[in-house]
Design a protein around this motif. Sequence first.
Motif, PDB file in Angstrom:
ATOM      1  N   SER A 250      29.372  13.442  73.834  1.00  0.00           N
ATOM      2  CA  SER A 250      30.155  14.384  74.647  1.00  0.00           C
ATOM      3  C   SER A 250      31.430  14.803  73.915  1.00  0.00           C
ATOM      4  O   SER A 250      31.976  14.035  73.112  1.00  0.00           O
ATOM      5  CB  SER A 250      30.516  13.749  75.991  1.00  0.00           C
TER       6      SER A 250
ATOM      7  N   THR B 209      30.108  15.563  65.212  1.00  0.00           N
ATOM      8  CA  THR B 209      29.941  16.747  66.055  1.00  0.00           C
ATOM      9  C   THR B 209      28.555  17.362  65.864  1.00  0.00           C
ATOM     10  O   THR B 209      28.169  17.687  64.733  1.00  0.00           O
ATOM     11  CB  THR B 209      31.008  17.804  65.713  1.00  0.00           C
TER      12      THR B 209
ATOM     13  N   TYR C  46      27.175  22.293  68.966  1.00  0.00           N
ATOM     14  CA  TYR C  46      28.574  22.530  69.332  1.00  0.00           C
ATOM     15  C   TYR C  46      29.232  23.486  68.345  1.00  0.00           C
ATOM     16  O   TYR C  46      30.013  24.375  68.725  1.00  0.00           O
ATOM     17  CB  TYR C  46      29.348  21.211  69.336  1.00  0.00           C
TER      18      TYR C  46
END
Length: 265
Positions: free
Chosen positions: A3, A41, A45
Motif C-alpha cells: 500500500s 513501489t 503505481y
Amino acid sequence: MISPLLLLVIGLVLVIGGIVWLRMHAFLALALAAFVVGSLTPTSYLERHFTEEKGESHQRAKVLAEESIGKRLADGFGRTCGKVGILIAMAAIIGTCLMESGAAMRIVRSSLSVFGEKRAPEAMAGSSFLLGIPVFFDTLFYLMVPLAKALALQTKKNYLLYVLAIVAGGAMTHSLVPPTPGPLLVAGELEVDLGRMIVGGLIVGSFGMAGAFAYARWYNGKFPIEVRSMDESDAGVFSKIVEIKETQLPPLFFSLSPLALPVLL
C-alpha cells in the motif's frame, strides 16, 4: 500489492532512523530511503503517476515506469536541482556570510537591546525567526545557545525558556519560508510562486511561533531547567561567541539587508 501508506511509513522510518539512530548524514539517509521506497513501489503505481500527475501518454508512462531505480533517482534529483539548486546554494552563501561577518550576532544583540532583559525570550524568538530564513537550523542553534546560556547565567532563571524560544522561532521559518531548502522544494514541486510562499510562510510561521512560545512559557514555569556546567570545549565556544566586541560587528542596516531584500523583491 504494497500500500502507498506502508511505503510512506517505510520511507519515514528509514530517514528518521538513519539520521537519529545510525547517525547518518541526512543526504545518505534520504538517498537510502528513496532507493528502498523506489525499489518497493509497484510498476502500476509509477504508470499511474506518470499518466495522471505528469500528463504522459500510457505508452510513455510504461517506458518510464520500467526504467531502473538508479536512473529514476538520478533523473528526479537532476530535476530538483534544476528547479531549486541555484537558490539553495545562494541561500547557503548568504547564511554563511551572516554568520562569519557577525551580522547574525548584530541582529540578535540589537533585538536584545530593544526588548530589554524582561523581554529577552521574545527577542530570542524573533531573532531566530529572522535568521532561520537563510541560516540552516543546526547552525542557528549553535549560534544562539551560548547567548541563551549567557542570559540564563545573568538572570539566574529561564534557561529552558530561552532555548525553547530559539527553537520556536527558528523551526518555523526553517520549515516554512524559502530559500530554506525544504519549503523551497515544496514551492517548486507544487509550482507555488516564491513570493507568495515567502509571505505566506512568514504569516503562518508567526502564528506557529506564537503558539510554540506560549507553550514554552507554560512549560518553563512548570518544569524549569538550570544551566548545566560547561566543559572546556563548550566554554571555549561560549566565550568566543559571547565576548565579541560591538565594534567588530557590522551595522544593523547592512546586517538586515540580506534578509529583507528577498522578501521585498
